[in-house]
Design a protein around this motif. Structure first.
Motif: not given
Length: 394
Positions: A313-328
């Motif tokens: 259930g945390g994927a939306s926040q994970f994406i919003a925080d940029g934790d799936n890309s460079y710098g995350g």
């Protein structure tokens, strides 16, 4: 298992649209030759070969490999749907770790046709009959091609359960495009914004636009897997070691849960990841770079949770925080993934291996994740099989 398996060489062709490709024997041979050159060995050193492809006649693997050499070695043809390439890698790794051989070739290739995936064998039961029946019950929409219904249905289930949105999926696709800009072997290299993705033609109202699905693609990739002992004895690059790997298949929960996320492999993913984390003593939090199976943006969002990159259930926040890309926290699919790089079914798992090997060597060029030492690979095939692999630089 007594030997350590290292990836001594990798090769890959540029992925292209159907009709723009060389025939599969030429693509496959090019990938093998690149991997051999990268490893610094001749084909005569290879003792076993595992050749993966989904669409083709029996012994296509021999047809490809014979263009490189005919030494009489065992050639095993592999077909495990979209996880075919990583299945070939799984078998090559097992052969080396067991001590059966010192040098194994894992190869994947695919010459695809335009349009949605479909069966070429309509006069017999389909391996997807049970999956199709469950999808009909849970999703409906028989007018939509099945692959879109599978993964779109899984994304829709995630939206309904956790409140994720079409914008979350658009951000995933835009991220893939940003990464692919720097990958010369990717099919699509144009950067897209989330707005571009949302404004693309809607192929399932409220669930999926055209840009959220990966394209049919042709290409090939290969890896030379050797024992660490052999690499040291012959002066080969032994930087990249496979330190953990697991393959899982479906359990009763795939159907008994009546959940589209589980029908498309969420539980296989979670189980394979858990096995690898236990094997290695390394958790998701210790991984630097990840190549995961983003055949649809919808599969990427549920895979974040299946791999333990974030809580359920945390994927939306994970994406919003940029934790799936460079710098995350993690860089997911620096290659551009299946969404931008393309998805030639048999080659995909080995193309992921190609990217991660270069990342851990520090030779990935413009896609390089700074300081990458530990990498995770996830490759999924419906029907079903999932392979999760952990690599580490030594």
């Amino acid at each position: 298992m007594s030997e350590k398996a290292v990836v001594a060489g990798v090769g890959m062709t540029k992925f292209v649209k159907p009709g723009q490709n060389d025939p599969y024997p030429q693509m496959g041979a090019a990938a093998i030759n690149d991997a051999l050159a990268d490893a610094g060995i001749n084909y005569d050193a290879v003792q076993q070969a595992y050749a993966g492809y989904t669409y083709g006649d029996s012994t296509c693997g021999q047809t490809v490999i014979y263009k490189v050499g005919m030494t009489g070695i065992p050639v095993i043809n592999v077909n495990n749907n979209c996880s075919t390439g990583s299945t070939a890698l799984f078998l090559a790794r097992q052969a080396v770790e067991s001590g059966a051989v010192d040098v194994a070739l894992a190869l994947g290739f695919e010459q695809m046709q335009p349009g949605a995936l479909g069966s070429h064998w309509t006069d017999r039961p389909s391996p997807f009959d049970a999956f199709d029946a469950e999808t009909d019950t849970l999703v409906g929409h028989p007018e939509i091609p099945l692959a879109l219904r599978y993964f779109g249905g899984a994304g829709k289930a995630h939206m309904e359960k956790y409140g994720s949105t079409l914008t979350d999926l658009a951000r995933i696709r835009a991220k893939a495009s940003r990464h692919a800009v720097n990958n010369p072997l990717a099919l699509f290299r144009k950067e897209l914004s989330p707005e571009d993705v949302l404004e693309a033609p809607m192929i399932w109202e409220g669930v999926m636009t055209r840009l959220m699905a990966c394209p049919p693609t042709c290409g090939a990739a290969a890896a030379i897997v050797v024992s660490d002992r052999y690499a040291r004895a012959h002066g080969l690059d032994n930087t990249v070691q496979i330190i953990g790997q697991a393959m899982t298949t479906d359990t009763p929960s795939t159907f008994d849960s009546h959940d589209m996320m589980r029908l498309v492999g969420y539980d296989m993913t979670a189980a394979a990841a858990a096995q690898v984390y236990e094997q290695t003593g390394i958790g998701a939090q210790d991984v630097d770079v990840i190549e995961l199976h983003d055949c649809f943006a919808h599969n990427e969002i549920i895979t974040y949770e299946g791999l333990g990159l974030c809580a359920e259930g945390g994927a939306s926040q994970f994406i919003a925080d940029g934790d799936n890309s460079y710098g995350g926290t993690y860089v997911t699919n620096p290659s551009g993934g299946l969404l931008s790089k393309g998805h030639p079914l048999g080659a995909t798992g080995l193309a992921q291996c190609y990217e991660l090997t270069r990342q851990l060597r520090g030779s990935a060029g413009l896609t390089q994740v700074e300081g990458a030492r530990t990498a995770l690979q996830h490759n999924l095939g419906l029907g079903g099989a999932c392979v999760v692999t952990m690599y580490q630089a030594q």
